[in-house]
Scaffold this motif. Sequence first.
Motif, short mmCIF file in Angstrom:
data_model
loop_
_atom_site.label_atom_id
_atom_site.label_comp_id
_atom_site.label_asym_id
_atom_site.label_seq_id
_atom_site.Cartn_x
_atom_site.Cartn_y
_atom_site.Cartn_z
N TYR A 137 21.27 56.01 -14.98
CA TYR A 137 20.92 57.29 -15.45
C TYR A 137 19.58 57.29 -16.07
CZ TYR A 137 26.09 57.63 -15.33
OH TYR A 137 27.24 57.68 -14.75
N LEU A 138 18.54 57.24 -14.91
CA LEU A 138 17.38 57.57 -15.15
C LEU A 138 16.49 58.70 -14.38
CD1 LEU A 138 15.62 53.91 -16.14
CD2 LEU A 138 16.02 56.08 -17.77
N GLY A 139 17.50 59.12 -13.63
CA GLY A 139 17.06 60.26 -12.78
C GLY A 139 16.16 59.66 -11.33
N VAL A 140 16.46 58.51 -10.95
CA VAL A 140 15.90 58.04 -9.90
C VAL A 140 16.26 58.69 -8.56
CG1 VAL A 140 15.18 55.89 -8.57
CG2 VAL A 140 15.40 55.53 -10.77
N SER A 141 15.03 59.45 -8.00
CA SER A 141 15.44 60.02 -6.72
C SER A 141 14.84 59.47 -5.26
CB SER A 141 15.18 61.55 -6.83
OG SER A 141 13.63 61.83 -7.26
N SER A 142 13.91 58.60 -5.64
CA SER A 142 12.95 58.01 -4.42
C SER A 142 12.93 56.57 -4.81
CB SER A 142 11.85 58.77 -4.05
OG SER A 142 10.86 58.81 -5.13
N CYS A 143 12.80 55.86 -3.78
CA CYS A 143 12.27 54.48 -3.87
C CYS A 143 10.85 54.18 -3.85
CB CYS A 143 13.04 53.50 -2.65
SG CYS A 143 14.75 53.41 -2.70
N GLY A 144 10.11 54.96 -3.30
CA GLY A 144 8.54 54.81 -3.48
C GLY A 144 8.15 54.04 -2.02
N LEU A 156 13.13 40.37 -7.61
CA LEU A 156 14.40 41.17 -8.14
C LEU A 156 15.40 40.51 -7.01
CD1 LEU A 156 14.70 43.15 -10.29
CD2 LEU A 156 14.63 44.80 -8.52
N LYS A 157 16.56 40.09 -7.78
CA LYS A 157 17.84 39.91 -7.42
C LYS A 157 18.96 40.97 -7.71
CE LYS A 157 16.65 34.63 -7.07
NZ LYS A 157 17.01 33.47 -7.62
N GLU A 158 18.97 41.36 -8.84
CA GLU A 158 20.01 42.36 -9.26
C GLU A 158 19.34 43.67 -9.47
OE1 GLU A 158 22.40 40.46 -12.11
OE2 GLU A 158 22.71 38.38 -11.11
N LEU A 159 19.97 44.70 -8.98
CA LEU A 159 19.34 45.95 -9.23
C LEU A 159 20.49 46.85 -9.50
CD1 LEU A 159 17.29 48.02 -9.40
CD2 LEU A 159 17.13 48.29 -6.75
N ASP A 160 20.74 47.90 -10.59
CA ASP A 160 21.62 48.56 -11.01
C ASP A 160 21.06 49.99 -11.07
OD1 ASP A 160 23.62 50.38 -11.95
OD2 ASP A 160 24.34 48.88 -13.61
N LEU A 161 21.34 50.78 -9.99
CA LEU A 161 20.94 52.36 -9.93
C LEU A 161 22.06 53.27 -10.27
CD1 LEU A 161 18.59 51.58 -6.74
CD2 LEU A 161 17.81 52.26 -9.31
N THR A 162 22.98 52.84 -10.95
CA THR A 162 23.99 53.47 -11.34
C THR A 162 23.80 54.93 -11.73
OG1 THR A 162 25.70 51.82 -11.81
CG2 THR A 162 26.10 53.94 -12.83
N GLY A 163 24.49 56.09 -11.36
CA GLY A 163 24.11 57.66 -12.01
C GLY A 163 22.94 58.00 -11.77
N ASN A 164 22.10 57.92 -10.64
CA ASN A 164 20.76 58.32 -10.31
C ASN A 164 20.93 59.47 -9.30
OD1 ASN A 164 18.57 56.95 -11.86
ND2 ASN A 164 19.84 55.30 -11.31
N LEU A 165 20.06 59.89 -8.52
CA LEU A 165 19.72 61.00 -7.81
C LEU A 165 19.77 60.81 -6.06
CD1 LEU A 165 17.77 63.39 -9.95
CD2 LEU A 165 20.18 62.88 -9.95
#
Length: 484
Positions: A137-144, A156-165
Amino acid sequence: MAELKIGQRVHSVGDCRRIGTVKYVGEVEGYSGEWVGIEWDNDAQGKHDGSVNGVRYFQAKSATSASFVRPHKLSSGISFLQALDLRYRSTSTKEEEDEMYVLSATNRRVSVQLLGKDKIQNKLNCFEDLTSASLFYLGVSSCGPPSELSVSVPNLKELDLTGNLLSEWEVELLKDSLPLIEELHLMGNKVKNIQPTSSTTVQGFIHLRLLNLEDNCLADWNEILKLSHLQSLEQLHLNKNDLNCIRYPDNVAIQKLASGCESFEKDIVPFQNLCCLLLGGNNIGDLASVDSLNSFPRLTDIRLSGNPVSDPGKGGIARYVLIARLAKVHILNGSEISPRERKDSEIRYVRSVISELQGNQEVIKQRHPRFFELKTYHGIEDERPSSQATVPQKMASGLLSITLKCVGASIGEKPPMTKKLPASTTVGKLKNLSGSFFRFKAIKPRLFLQEEGSPLPLVLDDDMASLTEAGVCNDSTILIDEEN
Protein backbone atom coordinates in the motif's frame (compact mmCIF):
# COMPACT_ATOMS: atom_id res chain seq x y z
CA MET A 1 0.35 14.86 -13.03
CA ALA A 2 0.19 12.98 -16.34
CA GLU A 3 -3.16 12.68 -18.09
CA LEU A 4 -5.23 9.85 -16.64
CA LYS A 5 -6.49 7.08 -18.92
CA ILE A 6 -9.43 4.70 -18.80
CA GLY A 7 -8.44 1.52 -16.99
CA GLN A 8 -5.56 3.15 -15.11
CA ARG A 9 -5.12 2.31 -11.43
CA VAL A 10 -4.96 5.26 -9.00
CA HIS A 11 -5.31 6.05 -5.33
CA SER A 12 -6.53 9.08 -3.42
CA VAL A 13 -3.86 11.66 -2.65
CA GLY A 14 -2.89 11.15 0.98
CA ASP A 15 -4.56 7.74 1.26
CA CYS A 16 -2.74 4.90 -0.50
CA ARG A 17 -5.32 2.39 0.72
CA ARG A 18 -8.19 4.07 -1.14
CA ILE A 19 -7.50 2.49 -4.51
CA GLY A 20 -9.62 2.40 -7.64
CA THR A 21 -9.75 2.17 -11.41
CA VAL A 22 -10.37 5.06 -13.80
CA LYS A 23 -13.64 4.47 -15.66
CA TYR A 24 -14.36 7.92 -17.09
CA VAL A 25 -12.50 11.18 -17.80
CA GLY A 26 -14.39 14.28 -18.90
CA GLU A 27 -17.17 16.67 -18.03
CA VAL A 28 -20.08 15.94 -15.71
CA GLU A 29 -23.38 17.61 -16.53
CA GLY A 30 -24.18 20.41 -14.09
CA TYR A 31 -20.58 20.73 -12.84
CA SER A 32 -17.74 22.78 -14.26
CA GLY A 33 -14.33 21.50 -15.29
CA GLU A 34 -12.90 18.02 -15.75
CA TRP A 35 -13.82 15.06 -13.57
CA VAL A 36 -12.50 11.53 -13.21
CA GLY A 37 -14.96 8.70 -12.67
CA ILE A 38 -13.48 6.12 -10.29
CA GLU A 39 -14.65 2.65 -9.37
CA TRP A 40 -13.17 1.95 -5.94
CA ASP A 41 -11.93 -1.48 -4.94
CA ASN A 42 -13.85 -1.14 -1.69
CA ASP A 43 -17.55 -1.02 -2.54
CA ALA A 44 -18.31 1.18 0.46
CA GLN A 45 -15.92 3.98 -0.50
CA GLY A 46 -18.03 5.49 -3.26
CA LYS A 47 -21.28 7.42 -3.53
CA HIS A 48 -23.08 6.01 -6.59
CA ASP A 49 -22.93 3.40 -9.39
CA GLY A 50 -21.52 5.58 -12.17
CA SER A 51 -24.59 7.72 -12.85
CA VAL A 52 -25.32 11.23 -11.56
CA ASN A 53 -28.62 13.12 -11.86
CA GLY A 54 -30.04 10.53 -14.23
CA VAL A 55 -27.04 10.54 -16.60
CA ARG A 56 -24.95 7.37 -16.78
CA TYR A 57 -21.23 7.84 -17.39
CA PHE A 58 -20.12 4.26 -16.62
CA GLN A 59 -21.46 1.17 -14.90
CA ALA A 60 -19.89 0.36 -11.53
CA LYS A 61 -20.04 -3.02 -9.79
CA SER A 62 -22.26 -1.80 -6.95
CA ALA A 63 -24.50 1.10 -5.93
CA THR A 64 -21.81 2.68 -3.73
CA SER A 65 -18.50 1.84 -5.40
CA ALA A 66 -18.15 4.86 -7.73
CA SER A 67 -17.23 8.51 -7.31
CA PHE A 68 -16.37 11.53 -9.44
CA VAL A 69 -13.12 13.13 -8.30
CA ARG A 70 -11.04 16.10 -9.41
CA PRO A 71 -7.82 14.96 -11.17
CA HIS A 72 -5.55 16.74 -8.68
CA LYS A 73 -6.97 14.62 -5.85
CA LEU A 74 -5.73 11.40 -7.45
CA SER A 75 -2.26 9.88 -7.65
CA SER A 76 -1.07 7.55 -10.41
CA GLY A 77 1.62 6.18 -8.12
CA ILE A 78 5.36 6.11 -7.64
CA SER A 79 8.23 3.87 -8.71
CA PHE A 80 9.61 0.86 -6.87
CA LEU A 81 12.76 2.72 -5.80
CA GLN A 82 10.76 5.73 -4.63
CA ALA A 83 8.70 3.39 -2.47
CA LEU A 84 11.88 1.88 -1.01
CA ASP A 85 13.09 5.36 -0.07
CA LEU A 86 9.72 6.22 1.42
CA ARG A 87 9.52 3.00 3.47
CA TYR A 88 13.09 2.64 4.64
CA ARG A 89 14.85 6.00 4.41
CA SER A 90 12.23 8.36 5.73
CA THR A 91 13.06 9.48 9.26
CA SER A 92 10.75 10.59 12.02
CA THR A 93 10.64 14.31 12.78
CA LYS A 94 11.58 15.79 16.16
CA GLU A 95 7.93 16.62 16.72
CA GLU A 96 6.97 12.97 16.10
CA GLU A 97 9.68 11.70 18.44
CA ASP A 98 8.61 14.19 21.12
CA GLU A 99 5.13 12.66 20.97
CA MET A 100 6.50 9.17 21.76
CA TYR A 101 5.78 8.65 25.44
CA VAL A 102 4.12 6.41 28.05
CA LEU A 103 2.20 7.41 31.16
CA SER A 104 3.77 6.73 34.55
CA ALA A 105 1.93 5.53 37.65
CA THR A 106 1.38 9.20 38.58
CA ASN A 107 0.00 9.94 35.10
CA ARG A 108 3.11 11.88 34.00
CA ARG A 109 4.57 11.60 30.50
CA VAL A 110 7.78 9.59 30.28
CA SER A 111 9.66 9.93 26.96
CA VAL A 112 10.37 6.75 25.02
CA GLN A 113 13.83 6.18 23.56
CA LEU A 114 14.20 3.51 20.88
CA LEU A 115 17.38 1.57 21.71
CA GLY A 116 19.38 0.69 18.64
CA LYS A 117 17.23 2.94 16.42
CA ASP A 118 20.21 4.51 14.65
CA LYS A 119 21.87 1.13 14.11
CA ILE A 120 18.70 -0.32 12.59
CA GLN A 121 18.15 2.79 10.48
CA ASN A 122 21.70 2.66 9.12
CA LYS A 123 21.23 -0.98 8.16
CA LEU A 124 17.97 -0.22 6.36
CA ASN A 125 19.58 2.69 4.54
CA CYS A 126 22.02 0.24 2.91
CA PHE A 127 19.64 -1.14 0.31
CA GLU A 128 22.31 -3.49 -1.05
CA ASP A 129 22.06 -5.43 2.23
CA LEU A 130 18.27 -5.76 2.13
CA THR A 131 17.04 -9.34 1.74
CA SER A 132 13.37 -8.60 2.48
CA ALA A 133 11.22 -5.58 1.60
CA SER A 134 7.58 -4.86 2.43
CA LEU A 135 6.16 -2.13 0.21
CA PHE A 136 2.46 -2.82 0.73
CA TYR A 137 0.00 0.00 0.00
CA LEU A 138 2.55 2.57 -1.12
CA GLY A 139 1.10 3.29 -4.57
CA VAL A 140 3.84 1.50 -6.54
CA SER A 141 2.85 1.71 -10.21
CA SER A 142 6.13 0.96 -11.99
CA CYS A 143 9.24 -1.11 -11.36
CA GLY A 144 11.64 1.38 -12.85
CA PRO A 145 14.79 0.69 -14.91
CA PRO A 146 16.12 -2.85 -14.23
CA SER A 147 19.69 -1.57 -14.21
CA GLU A 148 18.94 0.73 -11.28
CA LEU A 149 17.20 -2.03 -9.32
CA SER A 150 20.03 -4.52 -9.78
CA VAL A 151 22.47 -2.00 -8.31
CA SER A 152 20.18 -0.83 -5.51
CA VAL A 153 18.81 -4.13 -4.13
CA PRO A 154 20.92 -6.98 -5.56
CA ASN A 155 20.33 -9.32 -2.58
CA LEU A 156 16.55 -9.03 -2.27
CA LYS A 157 14.91 -12.43 -1.72
CA GLU A 158 11.43 -11.53 -0.44
CA LEU A 159 9.30 -8.72 -1.84
CA ASP A 160 5.77 -7.76 -0.75
CA LEU A 161 3.97 -5.46 -3.19
CA THR A 162 0.47 -6.05 -1.79
CA GLY A 163 -2.13 -3.37 -2.52
CA ASN A 164 -0.21 -1.36 -5.09
CA LEU A 165 -1.04 -0.20 -8.63
CA LEU A 166 0.75 -2.80 -10.78
CA SER A 167 -2.24 -3.78 -12.91
CA GLU A 168 -0.03 -4.75 -15.83
CA TRP A 169 2.52 -7.58 -15.81
CA GLU A 170 5.46 -5.19 -15.53
CA VAL A 171 6.77 -7.29 -12.64
CA GLU A 172 8.60 -9.53 -15.13
CA LEU A 173 11.13 -6.72 -15.36
CA LEU A 174 12.18 -7.84 -11.89
CA LYS A 175 13.50 -11.20 -13.12
CA ASP A 176 16.88 -9.81 -14.24
CA SER A 177 17.20 -7.00 -11.71
CA LEU A 178 16.34 -9.20 -8.71
CA PRO A 179 18.09 -12.48 -9.57
CA LEU A 180 17.77 -13.96 -6.05
CA ILE A 181 14.05 -13.33 -5.52
CA GLU A 182 12.33 -16.30 -3.81
CA GLU A 183 9.00 -14.86 -2.66
CA LEU A 184 6.90 -12.32 -4.56
CA HIS A 185 3.59 -11.06 -3.17
CA LEU A 186 1.28 -9.17 -5.55
CA MET A 187 -2.04 -9.36 -3.71
CA GLY A 188 -4.68 -6.81 -4.62
CA ASN A 189 -2.95 -5.23 -7.61
CA LYS A 190 -5.85 -6.20 -9.92
CA VAL A 191 -3.62 -7.82 -12.54
CA LYS A 192 -5.75 -9.02 -15.46
CA ASN A 193 -3.22 -10.51 -17.83
CA ILE A 194 0.21 -12.09 -17.52
CA GLN A 195 2.15 -10.72 -20.48
CA PRO A 196 5.66 -12.18 -20.79
CA THR A 197 8.07 -9.80 -22.47
CA SER A 198 10.14 -12.20 -24.59
CA SER A 199 8.11 -15.40 -25.09
CA THR A 200 4.71 -16.97 -24.52
CA THR A 201 5.65 -18.18 -21.03
CA VAL A 202 7.24 -16.38 -18.11
CA GLN A 203 10.97 -17.15 -18.06
CA GLY A 204 13.67 -16.44 -15.51
CA PHE A 205 12.89 -16.16 -11.78
CA ILE A 206 15.02 -19.26 -11.33
CA HIS A 207 14.80 -19.08 -7.50
CA LEU A 208 11.14 -18.08 -7.19
CA ARG A 209 9.40 -20.49 -4.77
CA LEU A 210 6.26 -18.54 -3.87
CA LEU A 211 4.15 -16.33 -6.11
CA ASN A 212 1.11 -14.69 -4.50
CA LEU A 213 -1.47 -13.38 -6.97
CA GLU A 214 -4.47 -13.37 -4.64
CA ASP A 215 -7.24 -10.79 -5.05
CA ASN A 216 -6.44 -9.85 -8.63
CA CYS A 217 -8.59 -9.99 -11.79
CA LEU A 218 -7.28 -13.14 -13.48
CA ALA A 219 -10.18 -14.84 -15.27
CA ASP A 220 -8.57 -17.06 -17.92
CA TRP A 221 -6.63 -20.20 -16.95
CA ASN A 222 -4.51 -19.75 -20.08
CA GLU A 223 -2.95 -16.79 -18.27
CA ILE A 224 -1.96 -19.08 -15.41
CA LEU A 225 -0.40 -21.55 -17.87
CA LYS A 226 2.08 -18.83 -18.81
CA LEU A 227 3.65 -19.47 -15.40
CA SER A 228 3.95 -23.22 -16.00
CA HIS A 229 7.70 -23.24 -16.67
CA LEU A 230 8.81 -21.48 -13.52
CA GLN A 231 10.79 -24.50 -12.45
CA SER A 232 11.39 -23.53 -8.81
CA LEU A 233 7.79 -22.52 -8.12
CA GLU A 234 6.39 -24.46 -5.14
CA GLN A 235 3.48 -22.28 -4.02
CA LEU A 236 1.01 -20.43 -6.25
CA HIS A 237 -1.67 -18.41 -4.48
CA LEU A 238 -4.68 -17.56 -6.68
CA ASN A 239 -7.45 -17.02 -4.13
CA LYS A 240 -10.09 -14.38 -4.92
CA ASN A 241 -9.67 -14.12 -8.67
CA ASP A 242 -12.28 -14.78 -11.39
CA LEU A 243 -11.06 -18.18 -12.63
CA ASN A 244 -13.74 -20.65 -13.73
CA CYS A 245 -11.66 -23.70 -14.59
CA ILE A 246 -8.35 -25.50 -13.95
CA ARG A 247 -6.45 -27.35 -16.64
CA TYR A 248 -3.05 -29.02 -16.58
CA PRO A 249 -1.32 -28.28 -19.90
CA ASP A 250 -1.41 -31.29 -22.24
CA ASN A 251 1.12 -31.83 -25.03
CA VAL A 252 -0.74 -29.54 -27.44
CA ALA A 253 -0.91 -26.77 -24.88
CA ILE A 254 2.76 -27.21 -24.02
CA GLN A 255 3.70 -26.89 -27.70
CA LYS A 256 1.63 -23.72 -28.00
CA LEU A 257 3.24 -22.30 -24.90
CA ALA A 258 6.66 -23.19 -26.24
CA SER A 259 6.19 -21.66 -29.68
CA GLY A 260 8.55 -18.77 -30.17
CA CYS A 261 10.55 -19.62 -27.08
CA GLU A 262 14.12 -20.51 -28.04
CA SER A 263 15.07 -21.57 -24.51
CA PHE A 264 12.22 -24.04 -24.15
CA GLU A 265 13.20 -27.63 -23.41
CA LYS A 266 10.69 -30.31 -24.40
CA ASP A 267 11.51 -32.56 -21.48
CA ILE A 268 10.64 -29.91 -18.88
CA VAL A 269 7.55 -30.87 -16.90
CA PRO A 270 5.15 -27.93 -16.46
CA PHE A 271 4.58 -26.96 -12.81
CA GLN A 272 6.93 -29.80 -11.91
CA ASN A 273 7.65 -28.59 -8.35
CA LEU A 274 4.31 -26.99 -7.51
CA CYS A 275 3.10 -28.49 -4.23
CA CYS A 276 0.65 -25.82 -3.00
CA LEU A 277 -2.14 -24.31 -5.15
CA LEU A 278 -4.65 -21.98 -3.48
CA LEU A 279 -7.80 -21.37 -5.54
CA GLY A 280 -10.35 -20.35 -2.92
CA GLY A 281 -13.02 -17.81 -3.77
CA ASN A 282 -13.02 -18.25 -7.55
CA ASN A 283 -15.82 -19.42 -9.89
CA ILE A 284 -14.70 -23.00 -10.53
CA GLY A 285 -17.74 -25.22 -10.96
CA ASP A 286 -16.83 -28.29 -13.04
CA LEU A 287 -15.57 -31.67 -11.86
CA ALA A 288 -13.09 -31.87 -14.74
CA SER A 289 -11.19 -29.04 -13.06
CA VAL A 290 -10.98 -31.03 -9.83
CA ASP A 291 -9.80 -34.16 -11.68
CA SER A 292 -7.16 -32.19 -13.61
CA LEU A 293 -5.35 -31.44 -10.33
CA ASN A 294 -4.20 -35.07 -10.26
CA SER A 295 -1.94 -34.28 -13.25
CA PHE A 296 0.24 -31.86 -11.26
CA PRO A 297 3.21 -34.08 -10.31
CA ARG A 298 3.77 -32.92 -6.71
CA LEU A 299 0.58 -31.08 -5.76
CA THR A 300 -0.44 -32.02 -2.21
CA ASP A 301 -1.90 -28.82 -0.69
CA ILE A 302 -5.06 -27.54 -2.40
CA ARG A 303 -7.63 -24.90 -1.49
CA LEU A 304 -10.99 -24.95 -3.31
CA SER A 305 -13.30 -23.47 -0.66
CA GLY A 306 -15.54 -20.68 -1.86
CA ASN A 307 -15.97 -22.18 -5.35
CA PRO A 308 -19.30 -23.55 -6.64
CA VAL A 309 -17.73 -26.99 -7.16
CA SER A 310 -16.97 -27.33 -3.44
CA ASP A 311 -20.22 -25.84 -2.13
CA PRO A 312 -22.91 -28.54 -1.76
CA GLY A 313 -25.47 -25.78 -1.24
CA LYS A 314 -24.82 -24.63 -4.83
CA GLY A 315 -24.80 -28.08 -6.39
CA GLY A 316 -21.15 -28.74 -5.58
CA ILE A 317 -19.62 -31.82 -4.02
CA ALA A 318 -18.91 -32.68 -0.39
CA ARG A 319 -15.46 -32.82 1.19
CA TYR A 320 -15.31 -36.62 1.11
CA VAL A 321 -15.88 -36.61 -2.68
CA LEU A 322 -13.11 -34.05 -3.17
CA ILE A 323 -10.74 -36.21 -1.12
CA ALA A 324 -11.62 -39.33 -3.10
CA ARG A 325 -11.20 -37.61 -6.46
CA LEU A 326 -7.87 -36.01 -5.49
CA ALA A 327 -5.33 -38.82 -5.24
CA LYS A 328 -2.30 -36.95 -3.88
CA VAL A 329 -3.78 -34.25 -1.68
CA HIS A 330 -2.63 -34.17 1.96
CA ILE A 331 -4.14 -30.81 2.91
CA LEU A 332 -7.56 -29.74 1.61
CA ASN A 333 -8.92 -26.25 2.31
CA GLY A 334 -6.36 -25.75 5.07
CA SER A 335 -7.29 -28.97 6.90
CA GLU A 336 -4.98 -31.98 6.99
CA ILE A 337 -6.41 -35.27 5.71
CA SER A 338 -5.71 -38.15 8.06
CA PRO A 339 -5.20 -41.69 6.69
CA ARG A 340 -8.50 -42.66 8.35
CA GLU A 341 -10.38 -39.81 6.70
CA ARG A 342 -8.93 -40.66 3.29
CA LYS A 343 -9.85 -44.33 3.60
CA ASP A 344 -13.39 -43.57 4.79
CA SER A 345 -13.87 -40.94 2.09
CA GLU A 346 -12.74 -43.25 -0.72
CA ILE A 347 -14.89 -46.17 0.44
CA ARG A 348 -17.87 -43.89 0.92
CA TYR A 349 -17.35 -42.37 -2.52
CA VAL A 350 -17.16 -45.75 -4.29
CA ARG A 351 -20.33 -46.98 -2.58
CA SER A 352 -22.21 -43.80 -3.44
CA VAL A 353 -21.23 -44.14 -7.12
CA ILE A 354 -22.34 -47.80 -7.15
CA SER A 355 -25.65 -46.83 -5.57
CA GLU A 356 -26.21 -43.93 -7.95
CA LEU A 357 -25.20 -45.48 -11.28
CA GLN A 358 -26.01 -49.14 -10.68
CA GLY A 359 -22.95 -50.47 -12.48
CA ASN A 360 -23.27 -48.37 -15.68
CA GLN A 361 -19.58 -48.68 -16.52
CA GLU A 362 -19.47 -46.29 -19.48
CA VAL A 363 -21.03 -43.48 -17.47
CA ILE A 364 -18.80 -44.27 -14.50
CA LYS A 365 -15.64 -44.11 -16.64
CA GLN A 366 -16.69 -40.76 -18.01
CA ARG A 367 -17.76 -39.13 -14.74
CA HIS A 368 -15.55 -40.81 -12.15
CA PRO A 369 -11.95 -41.31 -13.36
CA ARG A 370 -10.70 -42.84 -10.08
CA PHE A 371 -13.66 -45.12 -9.39
CA PHE A 372 -12.30 -48.43 -10.67
CA GLU A 373 -8.88 -47.78 -9.15
CA LEU A 374 -10.42 -47.13 -5.73
CA LYS A 375 -12.90 -49.98 -6.01
CA THR A 376 -10.07 -52.45 -6.64
CA TYR A 377 -7.77 -50.93 -4.02
CA HIS A 378 -10.36 -51.21 -1.25
CA GLY A 379 -11.74 -54.55 -2.44
CA ILE A 380 -15.32 -53.33 -2.78
CA GLU A 381 -17.68 -55.65 -4.63
CA ASP A 382 -20.64 -54.61 -6.70
CA GLU A 383 -23.92 -54.86 -4.85
CA ARG A 384 -26.20 -57.60 -6.05
CA PRO A 385 -29.95 -57.72 -5.47
CA SER A 386 -30.76 -60.44 -2.95
CA SER A 387 -33.02 -63.36 -3.83
CA GLN A 388 -36.57 -63.28 -2.50
CA ALA A 389 -36.10 -66.87 -1.29
CA THR A 390 -33.10 -66.01 0.85
CA VAL A 391 -33.88 -66.11 4.56
CA PRO A 392 -33.11 -63.90 6.25
CA GLN A 393 -33.22 -61.43 3.34
CA LYS A 394 -29.94 -59.49 3.04
CA MET A 395 -30.34 -55.79 2.35
CA ALA A 396 -28.57 -54.65 -0.80
CA SER A 397 -26.69 -51.84 0.87
CA GLY A 398 -26.20 -53.44 4.29
CA LEU A 399 -26.49 -51.63 7.63
CA LEU A 400 -24.81 -48.41 8.63
CA SER A 401 -23.88 -47.56 12.20
CA ILE A 402 -24.82 -43.90 12.71
CA THR A 403 -24.41 -41.65 15.74
CA LEU A 404 -27.23 -39.12 16.20
CA LYS A 405 -26.66 -35.93 18.21
CA CYS A 406 -29.31 -33.36 19.10
CA VAL A 407 -28.18 -29.74 18.77
CA GLY A 408 -31.55 -27.95 18.47
CA ALA A 409 -32.31 -25.61 21.37
CA SER A 410 -35.96 -26.67 21.61
CA ILE A 411 -35.09 -30.37 21.62
CA GLY A 412 -33.22 -30.09 24.91
CA GLU A 413 -30.12 -31.85 26.15
CA LYS A 414 -30.19 -35.51 25.21
CA PRO A 415 -27.35 -38.03 25.14
CA PRO A 416 -26.09 -39.10 21.68
CA MET A 417 -27.60 -42.26 20.29
CA THR A 418 -26.04 -44.84 17.95
CA LYS A 419 -28.35 -46.71 15.60
CA LYS A 420 -27.89 -49.28 12.84
CA LEU A 421 -29.99 -48.43 9.82
CA PRO A 422 -30.26 -49.75 6.26
CA ALA A 423 -28.17 -47.71 3.84
CA SER A 424 -31.30 -47.44 1.69
CA THR A 425 -33.06 -45.42 4.43
CA THR A 426 -34.02 -42.04 3.02
CA VAL A 427 -33.19 -38.71 4.64
CA GLY A 428 -36.91 -38.05 5.05
CA LYS A 429 -37.39 -41.39 6.82
CA LEU A 430 -34.48 -40.64 9.17
CA LYS A 431 -36.08 -37.31 10.06
CA ASN A 432 -39.22 -39.13 11.11
CA LEU A 433 -37.23 -41.77 12.99
CA SER A 434 -35.22 -39.14 14.87
CA GLY A 435 -38.46 -37.81 16.36
CA SER A 436 -39.26 -41.29 17.63
CA PHE A 437 -35.74 -41.93 18.89
CA PHE A 438 -35.55 -38.73 20.93
CA ARG A 439 -39.28 -38.36 21.63
CA PHE A 440 -40.02 -34.94 20.21
CA LYS A 441 -43.22 -34.39 18.24
CA ALA A 442 -43.87 -30.71 17.56
CA ILE A 443 -40.40 -30.00 16.18
CA LYS A 444 -39.57 -30.27 12.47
CA PRO A 445 -36.01 -31.65 12.40
CA ARG A 446 -33.21 -30.60 10.08
CA LEU A 447 -30.29 -32.98 9.59
CA PHE A 448 -26.60 -32.22 9.11
CA LEU A 449 -23.76 -34.59 8.30
CA GLN A 450 -20.69 -33.83 10.40
CA GLU A 451 -17.59 -34.70 8.37
CA GLU A 452 -14.10 -35.12 9.80
CA GLY A 453 -11.86 -32.23 8.80
CA SER A 454 -14.72 -30.13 7.42
CA PRO A 455 -15.21 -26.75 9.17
CA LEU A 456 -19.00 -26.79 8.64
CA PRO A 457 -21.48 -29.69 8.68
CA LEU A 458 -23.24 -30.60 5.43
CA VAL A 459 -27.00 -30.06 5.38
CA LEU A 460 -29.03 -33.11 4.29
CA ASP A 461 -31.92 -31.42 2.47
CA ASP A 462 -32.96 -34.03 -0.11
CA ASP A 463 -35.62 -36.07 1.66
CA MET A 464 -35.78 -38.59 -1.20
CA ALA A 465 -32.03 -39.38 -1.18
CA SER A 466 -30.86 -42.55 0.52
CA LEU A 467 -28.25 -42.29 3.26
CA THR A 468 -25.64 -43.65 0.84
CA GLU A 469 -26.58 -41.12 -1.84
CA ALA A 470 -26.40 -38.35 0.76
CA GLY A 471 -22.82 -39.34 1.59
CA VAL A 472 -23.52 -41.03 4.93
CA CYS A 473 -21.25 -43.96 5.64
CA ASN A 474 -20.53 -46.31 8.52
CA ASP A 475 -19.68 -44.51 11.78
CA SER A 476 -20.96 -41.18 10.46
CA THR A 477 -22.27 -38.53 12.87
CA ILE A 478 -25.54 -36.77 12.08
CA LEU A 479 -26.58 -33.61 13.90
CA ILE A 480 -30.30 -33.03 14.54
CA ASP A 481 -31.31 -29.38 14.56
CA GLU A 482 -34.70 -27.74 14.09
CA GLU A 483 -36.11 -25.83 11.15
CA ASN A 484 -36.13 -22.06 11.60
